[in-house]
Write an enzyme that holds these catalytic residues in place. Sequence first.
Site, PDB file in Angstrom:
ATOM      1  N   LYS A  53       0.907  -1.684  -0.069  1.00 48.70           N
ATOM      2  CA  LYS A  53       0.241   0.403  -0.447  1.00 48.70           C
ATOM      3  C   LYS A  53       1.060   1.267   0.219  1.00 48.70           C
ATOM      4  O   LYS A  53       0.404   2.194  -0.245  1.00 48.70           O
ATOM      5  CB  LYS A  53      -0.862   0.419   1.481  1.00 48.70           C
ATOM      6  CG  LYS A  53      -1.735  -0.958   0.854  1.00 48.70           C
ATOM      7  CD  LYS A  53      -2.634  -0.950   2.696  1.00 48.70           C
ATOM      8  CE  LYS A  53      -3.847  -2.484   2.393  1.00 48.70           C
ATOM      9  NZ  LYS A  53      -4.850  -2.726   3.572  1.00 48.70           N
ATOM     10  N   GLN A  97      -4.222  -1.391   9.538  1.00 52.58           N
ATOM     11  CA  GLN A  97      -4.308  -2.549   9.320  1.00 52.58           C
ATOM     12  C   GLN A  97      -4.854  -4.211  10.368  1.00 52.58           C
ATOM     13  O   GLN A  97      -4.861  -4.002  11.429  1.00 52.58           O
ATOM     14  CB  GLN A  97      -2.774  -3.107   9.115  1.00 52.58           C
ATOM     15  CG  GLN A  97      -2.687  -4.221   7.795  1.00 52.58           C
ATOM     16  CD  GLN A  97      -3.328  -4.369   6.583  1.00 52.58           C
ATOM     17  OE1 GLN A  97      -3.841  -3.109   6.249  1.00 52.58           O
ATOM     18  NE2 GLN A  97      -3.987  -5.480   6.149  1.00 52.58           N
ATOM     19  N   ASP A 120     -10.939   2.780   4.570  1.00 53.46           N
ATOM     20  CA  ASP A 120     -11.114   1.563   4.132  1.00 53.46           C
ATOM     21  C   ASP A 120     -12.622   1.357   4.710  1.00 53.46           C
ATOM     22  O   ASP A 120     -12.381   0.491   3.646  1.00 53.46           O
ATOM     23  CB  ASP A 120     -10.718   1.007   5.282  1.00 53.46           C
ATOM     24  CG  ASP A 120      -9.451   0.788   5.731  1.00 53.46           C
ATOM     25  OD1 ASP A 120      -9.308  -0.626   4.052  1.00 53.46           O
ATOM     26  OD2 ASP A 120      -8.698   0.202   6.374  1.00 53.46           O
TER      27      ASP A 120
END
Length: 287
Positions: A53, A97, A120
């Site tokens: 990412k 994460q 997200d």
Amino acid sequence: MAHLIDGKMLSAQIRDEVKAAVALRSASGKRAPYLAVVLIGEDPASASYVKGKAKASTEVGIDSDTMTYDASISEAEVLDIIERLNQDESVDGILVQLPLPAHIDEQKVIHAISPAKDVDCFHPESVGNLVIGLDGFQPATPAGIVEMLKRTGIETSGKHCVIIGRSNIVGKPLANLMLKKGIDATVTVCHSRTSNLAEIARQADILVAAIGRPNFVTKDMVKPGAVVIDVGINRVDDESRERGYRLVGDVDFEAASTLASHITPVPGGVGPMTIAVLLQNTLKAAK
Ligand code: GUN
């Protein structure tokens, strides 16, 4: 033999689009979008995803910082870090994460992220907007799958999409996205307690496997001509590889590709699309 849907190539198109938009912003004097990534603990797969990412962000001109913390960090400390990122006007997007260590309440952490920075699309407000069809951030993996279908010219309207897996990250948001006006699929969600799973899967025009079990989808679950989307990224031991493992999806690729009209590979399928949508979301957050 099935046509291979090339996630690497399709995600490169999206990354180029984001890169052009970021360049246009900076030409008009705006600062680069900024993504803050929080990585807690030592999970090798998470570390690898986060690295991907960060690299992809840099390549399109998005600034990113990966903040790494020991697995022993307390929940209160994590919530403090998020609050600081929420308040920091130079931070556009926040990504924590998952999974988190067991002593940290995942939902509490997700709830703490400002919905305006929730790239997200995990916050209940973001999920709510998705369910009722309002504009907002896109859930990265589901939106990556829809982009793949669109850019490959696969019809979704009126098609039966069977999703295997009911996770908050893939199965549930994908079901909502596939139902949206303009996508218009008929959706069935299967999971570990579903009776007659193979029979239901065999009815799918679009079959999505997102259960995290290697080779779960076997030939008897695939209707001839179906589009097969494999979300799984499973590490299986392989002594012939230098790193000691290889990545396989949730689908028995060899068998399924003899029946499917289209299929995604692992790696190089859904994975790169997920990252591309994250970049789109970060750009959106900056706007
Ligand atoms: N863990 C697995 N997939 C994801 C994702 O898309 N976002 C975050 N934050 N964690 C994940």
